[in-house]
Design a protein around this motif. Structure first.
Motif, PDB file in Angstrom:
ATOM      1  N   GLN A 295      24.051  36.583  17.353  1.00 26.01           N
ATOM      2  CA  GLN A 295      22.983  37.581  17.121  1.00 26.01           C
ATOM      3  C   GLN A 295      22.310  37.357  15.777  1.00 26.01           C
ATOM      4  OE1 GLN A 295      24.999  41.395  17.151  1.00 26.01           O
ATOM      5  NE2 GLN A 295      24.966  41.418  14.966  1.00 26.01           N
ATOM      6  N   GLY A 296      23.107  36.976  14.762  1.00 25.42           N
ATOM      7  CA  GLY A 296      22.523  36.734  13.451  1.00 25.42           C
ATOM      8  C   GLY A 296      21.489  35.635  13.533  1.00 25.42           C
ATOM      9  N   ALA A 297      21.904  34.520  14.142  1.00 23.88           N
ATOM     10  CA  ALA A 297      21.002  33.375  14.217  1.00 23.88           C
ATOM     11  C   ALA A 297      19.729  33.762  14.970  1.00 23.88           C
ATOM     12  CB  ALA A 297      21.702  32.225  14.920  1.00 23.88           C
ATOM     13  N   ALA A 298      19.895  34.492  16.080  1.00 23.84           N
ATOM     14  CA  ALA A 298      18.723  34.837  16.876  1.00 23.84           C
ATOM     15  C   ALA A 298      17.759  35.688  16.057  1.00 23.84           C
ATOM     16  CB  ALA A 298      19.166  35.588  18.131  1.00 23.84           C
ATOM     17  N   GLN A 299      18.318  36.651  15.293  1.00 28.03           N
ATOM     18  CA  GLN A 299      17.422  37.521  14.515  1.00 28.03           C
ATOM     19  C   GLN A 299      16.687  36.719  13.457  1.00 28.03           C
ATOM     20  OE1 GLN A 299      19.179  41.046  12.958  1.00 28.03           O
ATOM     21  NE2 GLN A 299      20.089  41.664  14.883  1.00 28.03           N
ATOM     22  N   VAL A 300      17.416  35.824  12.803  1.00 36.85           N
ATOM     23  CA  VAL A 300      16.780  35.044  11.747  1.00 36.85           C
ATOM     24  C   VAL A 300      15.698  34.151  12.345  1.00 36.85           C
ATOM     25  CG1 VAL A 300      17.136  33.322   9.973  1.00 36.85           C
ATOM     26  CG2 VAL A 300      18.811  35.139  10.278  1.00 36.85           C
ATOM     27  N   LEU A 301      16.004  33.582  13.536  1.00 28.69           N
ATOM     28  CA  LEU A 301      15.019  32.733  14.185  1.00 28.69           C
ATOM     29  C   LEU A 301      13.757  33.534  14.476  1.00 28.69           C
ATOM     30  CD1 LEU A 301      14.290  30.056  15.436  1.00 28.69           C
ATOM     31  CD2 LEU A 301      15.299  30.796  17.583  1.00 28.69           C
ATOM     32  N   GLN A 302      13.993  34.772  14.859  1.00 30.74           N
ATOM     33  CA  GLN A 302      12.835  35.614  15.121  1.00 30.74           C
ATOM     34  C   GLN A 302      11.974  35.758  13.869  1.00 30.74           C
ATOM     35  OE1 GLN A 302      14.523  38.955  16.975  1.00 30.74           O
ATOM     36  NE2 GLN A 302      12.751  39.307  18.292  1.00 30.74           N
ATOM     37  N   TRP A 303      12.675  35.947  12.715  1.00 28.27           N
ATOM     38  CA  TRP A 303      11.929  36.049  11.438  1.00 28.27           C
ATOM     39  C   TRP A 303      11.141  34.759  11.211  1.00 28.27           C
ATOM     40  CZ3 TRP A 303      11.967  33.334   6.788  1.00 28.27           C
ATOM     41  CH2 TRP A 303      11.299  33.933   5.709  1.00 28.27           C
ATOM     42  N   LEU A 304      11.786  33.640  11.502  1.00 27.14           N
ATOM     43  CA  LEU A 304      11.121  32.353  11.285  1.00 27.14           C
ATOM     44  C   LEU A 304       9.886  32.260  12.167  1.00 27.14           C
ATOM     45  CD1 LEU A 304      14.105  29.821  11.147  1.00 27.14           C
ATOM     46  CD2 LEU A 304      12.500  30.318   9.317  1.00 27.14           C
ATOM     47  N   ILE A 305      10.019  32.746  13.384  1.00 27.83           N
ATOM     48  CA  ILE A 305       8.912  32.563  14.318  1.00 27.83           C
ATOM     49  C   ILE A 305       7.776  33.528  13.981  1.00 27.83           C
ATOM     50  CG2 ILE A 305       8.256  32.903  16.725  1.00 27.83           C
ATOM     51  CD1 ILE A 305      10.997  31.586  17.382  1.00 27.83           C
ATOM     52  N   VAL A 306       8.128  34.763  13.580  1.00 30.59           N
ATOM     53  CA  VAL A 306       7.075  35.715  13.222  1.00 30.59           C
ATOM     54  C   VAL A 306       6.260  35.152  12.053  1.00 30.59           C
ATOM     55  CG1 VAL A 306       6.635  37.958  12.199  1.00 30.59           C
ATOM     56  CG2 VAL A 306       8.258  37.747  14.066  1.00 30.59           C
ATOM     57  N   HIS A 307       6.969  34.544  11.104  1.00 28.84           N
ATOM     58  CA  HIS A 307       6.259  34.006   9.946  1.00 28.84           C
ATOM     59  C   HIS A 307       6.060  32.503  10.094  1.00 28.84           C
ATOM     60  CE1 HIS A 307       6.681  37.860   7.991  1.00 28.84           C
ATOM     61  NE2 HIS A 307       7.973  37.841   8.253  1.00 28.84           N
ATOM     62  N   ALA A 308       5.936  32.047  11.364  1.00 28.34           N
ATOM     63  CA  ALA A 308       5.965  30.599  11.612  1.00 28.34           C
ATOM     64  C   ALA A 308       4.872  29.863  10.842  1.00 28.34           C
ATOM     65  CB  ALA A 308       5.802  30.342  13.106  1.00 28.34           C
ATOM     66  N   ASP A 309       3.661  30.425  10.810  1.00 25.66           N
ATOM     67  CA  ASP A 309       2.567  29.684  10.156  1.00 25.66           C
ATOM     68  C   ASP A 309       2.928  29.411   8.698  1.00 25.66           C
ATOM     69  OD1 ASP A 309       1.496  30.076  12.509  1.00 25.66           O
ATOM     70  OD2 ASP A 309      -0.044  31.537  11.892  1.00 25.66           O
ATOM     71  N   THR A 310       3.405  30.432   8.048  1.00 23.61           N
ATOM     72  CA  THR A 310       3.776  30.267   6.635  1.00 23.61           C
ATOM     73  C   THR A 310       4.861  29.200   6.504  1.00 23.61           C
ATOM     74  OG1 THR A 310       3.399  32.618   6.423  1.00 23.61           O
ATOM     75  CG2 THR A 310       4.521  31.530   4.601  1.00 23.61           C
TER      76      THR A 310
ATOM     77  N   ILE B 212      18.309  27.002   6.775  1.00 25.40           N
ATOM     78  CA  ILE B 212      18.269  28.067   7.790  1.00 25.40           C
ATOM     79  C   ILE B 212      17.859  27.474   9.143  1.00 25.40           C
ATOM     80  CG2 ILE B 212      17.080  30.161   8.450  1.00 25.40           C
ATOM     81  CD1 ILE B 212      16.797  30.783   5.498  1.00 25.40           C
ATOM     82  N   ILE B 213      16.837  26.601   9.097  1.00 22.44           N
ATOM     83  CA  ILE B 213      16.343  26.046  10.368  1.00 22.44           C
ATOM     84  C   ILE B 213      17.469  25.277  11.061  1.00 22.44           C
ATOM     85  CG2 ILE B 213      14.752  24.354  11.351  1.00 22.44           C
ATOM     86  CD1 ILE B 213      12.733  25.231   9.232  1.00 22.44           C
ATOM     87  N   SER B 214      18.233  24.546  10.250  1.00 22.21           N
ATOM     88  CA  SER B 214      19.269  23.719  10.882  1.00 22.21           C
ATOM     89  C   SER B 214      20.309  24.589  11.572  1.00 22.21           C
ATOM     90  CB  SER B 214      19.958  22.838   9.834  1.00 22.21           C
ATOM     91  OG  SER B 214      20.709  23.657   8.974  1.00 22.21           O
ATOM     92  N   LYS B 215      20.407  25.870  11.155  1.00 19.42           N
ATOM     93  CA  LYS B 215      21.405  26.727  11.814  1.00 19.42           C
ATOM     94  C   LYS B 215      20.795  27.573  12.916  1.00 19.42           C
ATOM     95  CE  LYS B 215      24.579  27.217   7.916  1.00 19.42           C
ATOM     96  NZ  LYS B 215      23.801  26.507   6.891  1.00 19.42           N
ATOM     97  N   THR B 216      19.451  27.706  12.918  1.00 18.86           N
ATOM     98  CA  THR B 216      18.886  28.651  13.895  1.00 18.86           C
ATOM     99  C   THR B 216      17.944  28.001  14.892  1.00 18.86           C
ATOM    100  OG1 THR B 216      17.102  29.104  12.358  1.00 18.86           O
ATOM    101  CG2 THR B 216      18.964  30.590  12.310  1.00 18.86           C
ATOM    102  N   ALA B 217      17.110  27.070  14.484  1.00 22.39           N
ATOM    103  CA  ALA B 217      16.066  26.592  15.402  1.00 22.39           C
ATOM    104  C   ALA B 217      16.672  25.621  16.404  1.00 22.39           C
ATOM    105  CB  ALA B 217      14.955  25.937  14.609  1.00 22.39           C
ATOM    106  N   LEU B 218      17.605  26.124  17.185  1.00 21.55           N
ATOM    107  CA  LEU B 218      18.297  25.260  18.151  1.00 21.55           C
ATOM    108  C   LEU B 218      17.953  25.760  19.530  1.00 21.55           C
ATOM    109  CD1 LEU B 218      21.649  25.457  16.258  1.00 21.55           C
ATOM    110  CD2 LEU B 218      20.067  23.548  16.274  1.00 21.55           C
ATOM    111  N   PRO B 219      17.937  24.810  20.485  1.00 18.81           N
ATOM    112  CA  PRO B 219      17.594  25.228  21.851  1.00 18.81           C
ATOM    113  C   PRO B 219      18.515  26.338  22.333  1.00 18.81           C
ATOM    114  CG  PRO B 219      17.696  22.846  21.643  1.00 18.81           C
ATOM    115  CD  PRO B 219      18.168  23.382  20.338  1.00 18.81           C
TER     116      PRO B 219
END
Length: 1983
Positions: A1614-1629, A1653-1660
């Motif tokens: 759940q942690g990773a998913a939430q953080v990924l969401q943050w990454l995606i919301v602010h994806a352009d930045t 962070i990406i290496s821990k979250t942006a996974l398929p």
């Protein structure tokens, strides 16, 4: 200002010291002085025995002195011998001849003169020596007189201790036995001012007028003191026979002065003889009467009586027959007393002769001589015992010789008859007339009318029985039992009454004059009023009428009315021509005298008795006021009119009469205020002044009128005077006084010169009173109209307003005042007596007061004028004073005012007013610079001014008086003291203004050159400083008594003065210009600070406030001194002060005067927590702290019955203002005015009845306010003292060289200070106002404690020692922690800012237990077991105990800290967050964490992030408002990160919706444009650039995510998913950050965190946990993730190669200063980014499939190493998948780096182990990075240097260890990625047809459409790469490239890495296995 010298001068220094000792013992009653006095008397006995004998000359001395210029001469009190200039020696010889003194003594006198010269500006040393010679003589005579006065005797007592009296009596008896009387008489005859002056004149021994006056004063005073010594002796003890005869012998030759009076010296000797012959004390039954009678030779020695008797009976006429007569009368009366005593029987033959003696005395006109010779002497009225003796002489004559008195009366009656007959027969008067009774009456009148001591001796003439005739019959008087008055009183009162019966005309006037004298005094006046009332009978028309006594009110007022009747008939027509010469037929000269005498008697009675005033005024028949005013209109002589006016003035003393008197005065038009329409010419007093008085050149009437107005103005000012006939008000009177009296007074002619000043004084007194009582009101500035006979005319303003207006314009009135001041100072400068001198001084004083009042009121006046916008023009007085004087044509008004200071000895009041005026003017900076020019313009004036200032400051007579100071002397002393206060305030004000200012000039600094170039020196050292300066005066005031144990005298005697002196010194030390010279001077020539600090604390129970202020200024100065000496490396100075303030061992050096040191008093046995020895004393700093009382009694609330409390509080606050010291106080006078006005406004009977109660309540309100003001002042003084104490403590700890206080001492000192401070502040009654300062002090002290402990540990002490953690015991540390926490809790809800300090302290305290950084040696880790069983080290023990203490406070403490962390003041929030952070980090049990979560504080913190968003966004604007939000945000994030470090905490944060809050924050999308704001950088570098600010917002968030991801571990998706969401919301930045062009330090930090962070979250896999999300969203997610992957890989491309070197170089160029550390940080960041991206690749590979054949491919199959990556266009770089060669390249580089880092790590470790042997150059180099600023390293001590070097090495080692870990990780992941790819390409990949087009985009496009669960880069086939088709040729090339790249050398290297590193750290043999596999793959034969 002569203070005694080091020069052991026989003629002056020791005598001055003797006088100070005698004065101190007898008059000032100083403690412990008897012993000193005894020593001095023993030492000086020969001086007293050979009174005034000079040391003789001798040839031997002459020789010695002559050789002094060649061989030198030894001087007492100085080492070695000194060569003296010829000039000095020849002067010494002149002096020796002049005074006939020994040559050596003359030389010493000259040297003393030279040393004292600064005190006498304008005099040469020779002239000063003349003064000193006589001053020495005077000191001796004064000492003698004072010693004799202290004897026990018959007349008076000084109430001294028995021991002292015994000492002085014994000593003086010895002197007397050695012939003191004769010596005194000889000296009195020999010393003669004129003769001395002739001698001095011949040798040029006289200087300017002042010098002449001083010398003549000293000679006169010493003669007087010698005569007084004899007088004092005879008052107390009788003289022997020979001495008495010698005294009589001396008096036989005495002559009188020109006016027939004795001079004061002879008067003293006459009085001495009268006391010798006095036996009247025998009748007073004192307890020691018997002893006194035994000692009296008149009663015990027959020869004594016989000798004196024959000498006085002897017919030889004296030079002054009158004096002989007085002595005979005194002897006759003594004989008469003797004859009535039992002892007198033996002396009958002498006592018989008393009658004859009295007759002889009467023949010698005894009473006439007493009046003219004795009363005529000025000094008579100034000595109480002269007055008492003469009183007894007169009364004894009347009481003891009643028959003689009767004879006198009979004789007088007889003479009166003869006179009457001769008048009737017109023959000439008989020649045989004697006027003895006239003389006696006039003597009594004169004698009792002066009563300077308020003794009211005349009461003996009044017998209370007189009123008994009218009381009730019970025989009691006013309810008291009737007591018989003493016989003498009965006789005397009979005398008064009988003399008035059947009074002959010749005695009428003498009798009235006698009554006038006897009516002088409140009770006497009452009795004489009654006498005159009872004398009166019925009306009697003729003066000599039998029925009524001519001496009665009845008779007198009746006559007055008759005169009025007669004279009114000839009341002239004002226009008649003969008005000029009015007929005087009305009153003869004798009638005139009689009227004058009666008017004077009346005036005396009503002046003293209010009852008489009212009774006479309200008498219906007599109506005195009306009759007198009527007479004033008639034509009678001006003299009589003047008496009438004085009499009216006496009536006007009662306010009730004054009001009606005004109206009558206006009605009778004494001063014509209304002109009749046809009248050509003025009438009334104006005409009398201009016509009669001016031509007679005498002005009694004008003076009388001024006096009347002056009295009336005091009691009431009528507003509506003259209403109806003219414009009402006082204005006409003011105009008359100003235009007709004051302005013309200098130009009128005066027959009596003194009268000129009498007129001026009288009129100025009125002006002074009017202005004094004037308060400017807004209504004064409005043009008001009144109706007058039908037309509107403008009303008059109040008189004070008019005077103000004239003083604020260049008016004739102001010009005259100023010229009067100029004339006054000119006259005073001549030092010559002139007629009217006293009155001139008084007039000048009124002028000065007028100017002072105008300056005081002008501010309000001008403000009101401005607001009213009236058309009146005024200029500020201080500017008018700068105008040019018409007399001198120079702008010297202010200088003239200042010159009065020079006359402070003779005119203390004028000097006081002058100081006040100067002080008011000093507030105007623009005037100051002009003044310095004016003051220094003329050297002689400049010297005088300086001398005046110095003299006022240095005045020895000044005393801080209490209000009820009795007597003239105390009053003068108080005025002198106030003058000093004003002058110091003047200096203080001026010092705050820009240079040059008055203060600098007065204190002796350069005003023409730069101030800092001043060189201050002791007075008399250089010729340049021939003048003393105020600085010396201030220092000499302060230094008095510093060498004694009791400390500086001034602090006790004049606390307020001392406080200001210390303040001036502090200001001089604190101001940058003056600081250097002042500190040098104080340090070298005065040792000022040490000598004063050693007496701290000053304890003054009576004036606590002043004592605190004194200490404050002194401590502040000490702090500056410590700082300066530390900076200048003056170690010994610093060391002395430090040990003085901090030592707890007793000092022994302080044993002056054979006293034991000052320690016993301060010794405290129970030193806090020292149980070792008793010899400890309280540290000076702590005892000062003890002297500050933290409790403050607050005044209780007002208890009011009538007033409304809220309203009164409102009024009080309206009356508040900020005073000079900056305290807010209530103006009590103003409040009083407001309240009284309120009471007066009440109407109605009820109010009048309640008035006393109301006034009582007003009084209680005022007392309350006074108390409040005191409390405020007290609190403010305590705050000031505490602040100064704190700054001293902080200076001691921070700026003094650390090695002055060894670490162990330092910690004990801090411990003592902390514990004491806490004890004081935690006591029940500590005042809240003091807490903030204490908190600040606690903060610094804790900081220093922590610093000290840490540095002690760094120096390698501490941890291995068993005794404890550091020098300070753990128990003490715990105690400090407990007190700190108590303090935090006791501040409760309020005081949040204060708690900020305490949180800071707590942080510093907790830091002590933090383990310092240890070097990572990369050694084999200890086995787990060893670690668990290792003993607990000091740090963890202390930490554990700290935590236990903190937890013992439980919820209460948690609540306070958490509450502060969530809301409130920014700084305390940050610190509270930091405290929470700190406690959470040591709280192993997680109790605080649990509390945070459960109490909702954590959720509230998390939710507040959303509110911070807007504030943070505002921070990114180019010019941010404030950086506070940023700091708070950082603190919050730090705390949240700390919470997230535990799994439990991280889960809690996610549950609170942390990520959701952050997703909503928009600030992350506002990346500033990095280049645009380069221009607007803050030059100081404090405000970071927008980009840096953005990073400060972004990085904490990224760190927090990283920690959460680490804590929640991989299975918590759940942690990773939430953080990924943050990454995606602010994806352009995020993507723009990943594409970042400029890889600066900040950018690298961003990247290292982002890639982590990406290496821990942006996974398929992350998407699957999202539950049922619709496919479109999943598609979009997929796209974002793909983009993240591509950007990361391209980033790897940028960072793998040579880019790294280029970036590091670039960083070095950009900021060359801090390159080393910067470079290391950048290296770490880059390695981190690489490691993160490789980890990401590895995770992607592993996640895609466990076997290589199904794995996705991230790198294209090309083994060639990439060209310079940065040169390829970005678009190309992004679009292609990077080649495998890149991985290989990275691998090679990392291996190389690894060895480089390893080498460096080993070297640093070696250096650390042999730190002591390192060469200093290397040490310097190591320190360079840690010390800011050029040359910083040079200033550090060697110990500090090695500590810094050690710290730097540990830093380096740990940095390298980190790099090594990252390198080895990168190597491992690279190998893995290589192996997976090669396995795929070489084993599983099927090459495609080479003909296929190389369309890079096609397959990519295709893959994006596939709806495959792995949204990787693979195409639908699962195997085929989503890049260009791989041909066989590619694969072959790949294999060969790889084989080439992955050669033997590289493999060896990799294995070596494993050998060196991996076996300690991670997976051992992992590298080995992978290398083996890759080698296998590459060796595979082609398939």
């Amino acid at each position: 200002p002569m203070t005694s010298m080091v020069v052991g001068n026989y003629l002056w220094g020791p005598l001055k010291e003797l006088w100070e000792t005698v004065d101190g013992a007898v008059l000032r009653r100083q403690p412990e002085s008897v012993h000193l006095l005894d020593l001095q008397l023993k030492k000086h006995k020969p001086h007293f025995l050979s009174l005034y004998k000079n040391p003789p000359k001798s040839a031997e001395q002459r020789e010695k002195v002559r050789k002094a210029s060649t061989e030198g001469i030894a001087i007492q009190g100085q080492q070695g011998s000194r060569l003296l200039p010829e000039q000095l020696l020849s002067e010494a010889f002149i002096l020796s001849d002049l005074f006939d003194i020994g040559e050596l003594a003359a030389l010493e006198l000259l040297l003393a003169g030279e040393q004292q010269q600064p005190h006498f500006p304008g005099l040469t040393r020779g002239l000063v020596a003349v003064l000193l010679y006589w001053d020495g003589k005077l000191c001796l005579a004064n000492s003698l007189r004072t010693l004799i006065q202290s004897r026990h005797g018959k007349t008076f007592t000084l109430d001294l201790s028995g021991e002292l009296v015994a000492l002085t009596t014994h000593f003086t008896d010895e002197l007397m036995n050695q012939g003191l009387t004769k010596r005194l008489l000889t000296l009195v005859s020999e010393i003669n001012v004129t003769r001395e002056f002739e001698r001095l004149q011949k040798e040029r021994g006289l200087g300017n007028e002042k010098h002449r006056k001083e010398v003549s004063d000293l000679i006169k005073e010493s003669r007087q003191a010698l005569a007084d010594s004899l007088f004092s002796w005879t008052c107390q003890s009788p003289l022997s026979k020979d001495d008495t005869l010698a005294l009589i012998g001396h008096l036989e030759t005495v002559t009188a002065q020109a006016d027939g009076s004795l001079d004061s010296v002879n008067l003293a000797l006459v009085m001495a003889l009268l006391y010798c012959l006095d036996v009247s004390f025998v009748e007073q039954g004192t307890e020691d009467r018997e002893d006194l009678i035994q000692a009296l030779p008149m009663l015990t020695e027959r020869q004594y009586v016989s000798a004196v008797h024959s000498r006085l009976m002897d017919g030889q006429p004296w030079k002054l027959p009158g004096l002989q007569a007085v002595c005979r009368l005194a002897w006759a009366l003594s004989l008469r007393v003797l004859s009535q005593l039992p002892q007198g029987c033996a002396l009958v033959e002498f006592t018989e002769a008393d009658e004859a003696l009295a007759d002889q005395a009467l023949l010698g006109d005894v009473f006439l001589f007493m009046k003219e010779g004795i009363l005529g002497c000025e000094s008579f009225a100034q000595e109480e015992f002269y007055i008492r003796r003469l009183h007894s002489l007169i009364t004894d004559f009347l009481a003891l010789m009643p028959m003689k008195v009767k004879q006198l009366r009979n004789r007088a009656d007889e003479d009166a008859r003869l006179v009457h007959m001769s008048l009737q027969m017109d023959s000439e008067l008989p020649s045989s007339l004697r006027k003895d009774l006239d003389h006696l009456m006039i003597l009594i009148g004169e004698f009792y009318s002066k009563d300077s001591f308020g003794l009211e001796l005349g009461l003996e003439f009044w017998c209370p029985t007189e009123s008994l005739q009218h009381t009730s019959l019970q025989g009691s008087y006013l309810g008291m039992a009737l007591q018989r008055p003493p016989h003498k009183q009965v006789v005397l009162s009979k005398f008064v009454r009988q003399m008035g019966d059947l009074l002959p005309a010749t005695l009428y006037i003498p009798y009235l004059r006698m009554l006038k004298g006897l009516a002088n005094g409140p009770q006497c006046a009452h009795y004489s009023f009654s006498l005159l009332k009872t004398n009166g009978a019925t009306h009697s028309d003729n003066i000599q009428g039998v029925s009524g006594s001519p001496v009665s009110w009845e008779h007198f007022f009746h006559s007055l009315m008759l005169y009025h009747e007669n004279l009114r008939r000839d009341f002239p027509n004002p226009d008649a021509a003969h008005y000029r010469h009015p007929p005087l037929r009305g009153i003869t000269q004798r009638e005139l005298d009689g009227l004058t005498s009666f008017l004077q008697l009346l005036t005396t009675i009503i002046t003293w008795s209010e009852n008489a005033r009212l009774a006479l005024c309200e008498h219906p028949q007599w109506t005195p006021v009306v009759v007198m005013l009527g007479l004033l209109q008639c034509s009678i002589p001006p003299i009589l009119k003047a008496e009438l006016l004085h009499c009216l003035a006496a009536f006007g003393k009662s306010p009730e009469i004054a009001a009606s008197l005004w109206q009558s005065l206006e009605y009778t038009q004494i001063l014509q205020t209304v002109r009749a329409p046809g009248q050509r010419q003025a009438a009334g007093i104006e005409v009398e002044l201009s016509e009669i008085e001016s031509s007679c050149e005498e002005y009694p009437l004008t003076r009388g009128f001024c006096h009347l107005i002056s009295t009336l103005v005091e009691s009431s000012l009528p507003v509506n005077l003259g209403a109806g006939l003219r414009v009402p008000g006082f204005q006409p009177y003011l105009n008359f006084l100003r235009d007709s009296v004051f302005l013309p007074f200098p130009t009128r002619a005066y027959r009596r010169p003194a009268e000129k000043w009498e007129v001026a004084d009288a009129v100025l007194e009125v002006f002074h009173k009017l202005l004094r009582d004037y308060e400017p009101q807004p209504s004064d500035f409005v043009q008001e109209m009144v109706e007058l006979q039908g037309e509107q005319v403008t009303a008059h303003k109040p008189p004070g307003h008019s005077i103000m207006f004239h003083l604020l314009n260049d008016s004739p009135m102001l010009a005259l005042c100023l010229s009067l001041l100029e004339e006054g100072v000119r006259q005073l400068d001549t030092y010559a007596p002139f007629p009217g001198k006293k009155l001139l001084e008084s007039a000048v004083l009124h002028c000065l007061c007028l100017l002072d009042l105008a300056l005081q009121k002008e501010v309000v006046f001008m403000d009101l004028l401005r607001e009213s916008q009236a058309s009146m023009l005024v200029s500020p007085l201080e500017q008018l004073l700068q105008g040019v004087s018409p007399q001198t044509r120079r702008a010297d008004h202010i200088v003239n005012i200042a010159r009065y200071l020079y006359h402070s000895s003779s005119n203390p009041e004028a000097a006081f007013q002058s100081a006040k005026i100067l002080r008011r003017i000093a507030n105007y900076p623009n005037i100051q610079t002009r003044l310095v020019g004016d003051f220094t313009h003329d050297q002689s004036v400049s010297d005088k001014l300086m001398a005046g200032f110095v003299e006022c400051l240095d005045s020895e007579e000044a005393e801080e008086g209490t209000e009820n100071g009795d007597g003239e002397r105390d009053n003068v002393a108080r005025i002198r003291h106030e003058t000093q206060i004003h002058m110091l305030n003047l200096l203080i004000t001026s010092l705050e203004l820009k240079t040059p200012n008055l203060a600098l000039y007065l204190l002796g600094y350069e005003v023409k050159k730069p101030v800092s170039s001043t060189n201050l020196q002791d007075p008399g050292q250089t010729t340049a400083l021939a003048v003393g300066i105020c600085l010396h005066a201030i220092l000499s005031l302060l230094q008095r008594g510093t060498e004694k144990r009791s400390g500086p005298v001034l602090t006790q005697q004049a606390p307020h003065l001392a406080e200001l002196c210390y303040q001036v010194i502090y200001q001089l030390c604190a101001c940058p210009d003056t600081s250097g010279p002042t500190m040098r001077y104080l340090r070298t020539s005065q040792d000022f600070l040490f000598s004063h600090l050693q007496h701290l604390p000053f304890i003054l129970p009576s004036n606590q406030i002043a004592a605190l202020s004194q200490m404050s200024w002194l401590m502040k100065t000490a702090a500056i001194e410590l700082r300066v000496t530390s900076l200048n490396r003056q170690r010994s100075h610093t060391q002395r002060l430090v040990s003085l303030l901090l030592d707890d061992q007793p000092h022994t050096q302080h044993t002056a005067d054979g006293e034991s040191g000052m320690e016993e008093e301060t010794r405290s046995v129970s030193g806090f927590l020292h149980f070792d020895t008793v010899s400890k004393v309280r540290r000076k700093l702590l005892s000062v702290l003890d002297a500050i009382d933290f409790s403050q009694d607050m005044p209780e609330l007002l208890q009011l019955d009538f007033f409304e409390r809220a309203q009164i509080e409102q009024v009080i606050s309206n009356c508040e203002h900020v005073n000079e010291q900056g305290h807010t106080v209530c103006n009590v006078k103003l409040l009083h005015r407001v309240l009284v006005a309120e009471v007066n406004a009440l109407q109605g009977m009820a109010a009048i009845g309640q008035r006393p109660l109301l006034m009582e309540e007003v009084n209680s309100i005022l007392q309350q306010v006074v108390e409040r003001n005191r409390v405020r002042r007290s609190l403010s003084a305590k705050r000031h003292a505490l602040r100064s104490w704190r700054s001293l403590v902080e200076t001691l700890l921070t700026t003094c060289p650390a090695d002055l206080i060894p670490a162990d001492d330092r910690q004990l000192i801090i411990r003592d200070l902390l514990l004491d401070l806490h004890d004081k502040v935690l006591s029940e009654d500590a005042a809240g106002e003091l807490m903030p300062i204490v908190a600040g002090a606690v903060f610094t002290l804790t900081a220093h404690l922590s610093q000290s402990v840490l540095s002690e540990q760094q120096q390698g002490a501490g941890l291995e020692v068993s005794s404890g953690f550091a020098s300070i015991a753990n128990s003490a540390l715990h105690l400090i922690l407990r007190k700190l926490l108590d303090f935090i809790l006791c501040t409760g809800g309020g005081y949040q800012r204060l708690r900020a300090h305490l949180y800071g302290s707590l942080l510093y305290y907790l830091q002590i237990a933090q383990k310092p950084e240890e070097p990572d040696t990369l050694q084999t880790g200890k086995a787990m077991w060893e670690r668990l069983t290792a003993p607990e080290d000091g740090f963890s023990k202390l930490q554990r105990e700290n935590l236990a203490i903190i937890e013992s406070y439980g919820r209460a403490l948690m609540e306070v800290v958490c509450r502060d962390a969530c809301d409130g003041h920014e700084i305390s929030r940050m610190l509270a967050l930091a405290v929470l952070d700190r406690i959470l980090s040591i709280d192993r049990q997680n109790q605080w964490l649990v509390y945070l979560c459960n109490s909702g504080y954590l959720r509230s913190l998390v939710e507040s992030l959303r509110q911070d968003d807007a504030a943070l966004q505002s921070l990114l604007t180019p010019q941010p408002p404030l950086l506070k939000p940023l700091y708070i945000y950082e603190s919050k994030m730090a705390l949240l990160t700390r919470v997230a470090k535990t799994g439990q905490g991280a889960v809690e944060l996610l549950r609170c919706g942390l990520v959701a809050q952050l997703i909503e924050c928009q600030v992350f999308d506002m990346v500033p444009d990095s280049d645009a704001h380069r221009v607007m950088r803050d030059p100081s570098g404090f405000i970071p650039s927008p980009m840096d600010r953005y990073r400060q917002i972004l990085l904490p968030t990224l760190r927090l995510f990283q920690v959460i991801l680490t804590s929640t571990t991989m299975n918590h998706q759940q942690g990773a998913a939430q953080v990924l969401q943050w990454l995606i919301v602010h994806a352009d930045t995020i993507q723009s950050l990943l594409r970042c062009q400029e890889l600066s330090m900040g950018a690298l930090q961003e990247l290292s965190l982002l890639t982590g962070i990406i290496s821990k979250t942006a996974l398929p896999g992350a998407l699957e946990t999202g539950g049922e999300v619709n496919s479109a969203a999943i598609m979009e997610f997929q796209g974002h993730i793909n983009r993240f992957q591509r950007l990361c890989l391209s980033l790897l491309g940028r960072l793998a190669g040579s880019e790294q070197e280029r970036l590091l170089k670039q960083a070095e160029v950009a900021a060359p200063g801090d390159s080393a550390e910067r470079r290391e940080e950048m290296e770490v960041a880059m390695q981190q980014v690489r490691a993160n991206i490789m980890e990401y690749c590895q995770t992607l590979l592993l996640q895609s499939s466990a076997q290589a054949q199904f794995s996705i491919c991230l790198f294209s199959p090309s083994g060639s190493e990439p060209a310079d990556l940065s040169s390829t266009l970005p678009s190309m770089a992004y679009s292609r998948a990077p080649s495998l060669g890149l991985v290989l390249y990275l691998l090679k580089n990392s291996a190389a780096d690894f060895f480089r880092f390893h080498q460096s790590h080993r070297q640093s470790l070696g250096k650390l182990q042999s730190l002591d042997q390192l060469p200093p150059e290397e040490l310097k180099e190591l320190c360079q990075g840690l010390v800011s600023g050029p040359g910083g390293v040079e200033k550090i001590s060697s110990v500090q240097r090695s500590l810094l070097a050690k710290r730097r090495l540990v830093q380096l080692i740990n940095n390298r260890a980190k790099l090594l870990a990252l390198c080895s990780y990168v190597i491992e992941t690279c190998l893995f990625v290589l192996w997976r790819h090669l396995e795929y390409y070489l084993l599983h990949c099927t090459p495609t047809d080479p003909k296929d087009s190389l369309m890079p985009g096609a397959s990519l496009y295709r893959s994006r459409l596939t709806d495959d669960s792995f949204g990787g880069l693979q195409a639908s086939g699962g195997r085929c790469l989503g890049l260009s088709r791989v041909s066989q040729q590619d694969l072959d090339l790949l294999k060969s490239d790889m084989a080439a790249g992955f050669g033997e050398a590289l493999q060896r290297k990799l294995l070596e890495v494993e050998g060196l590193y991996s076996q300690v750290r991670s997976r051992y043999t992992f590298i080995q296995a992978l290398v083996r596999r890759i080698r296998g793959l590459l060796r595979q034969p082609k398939s």
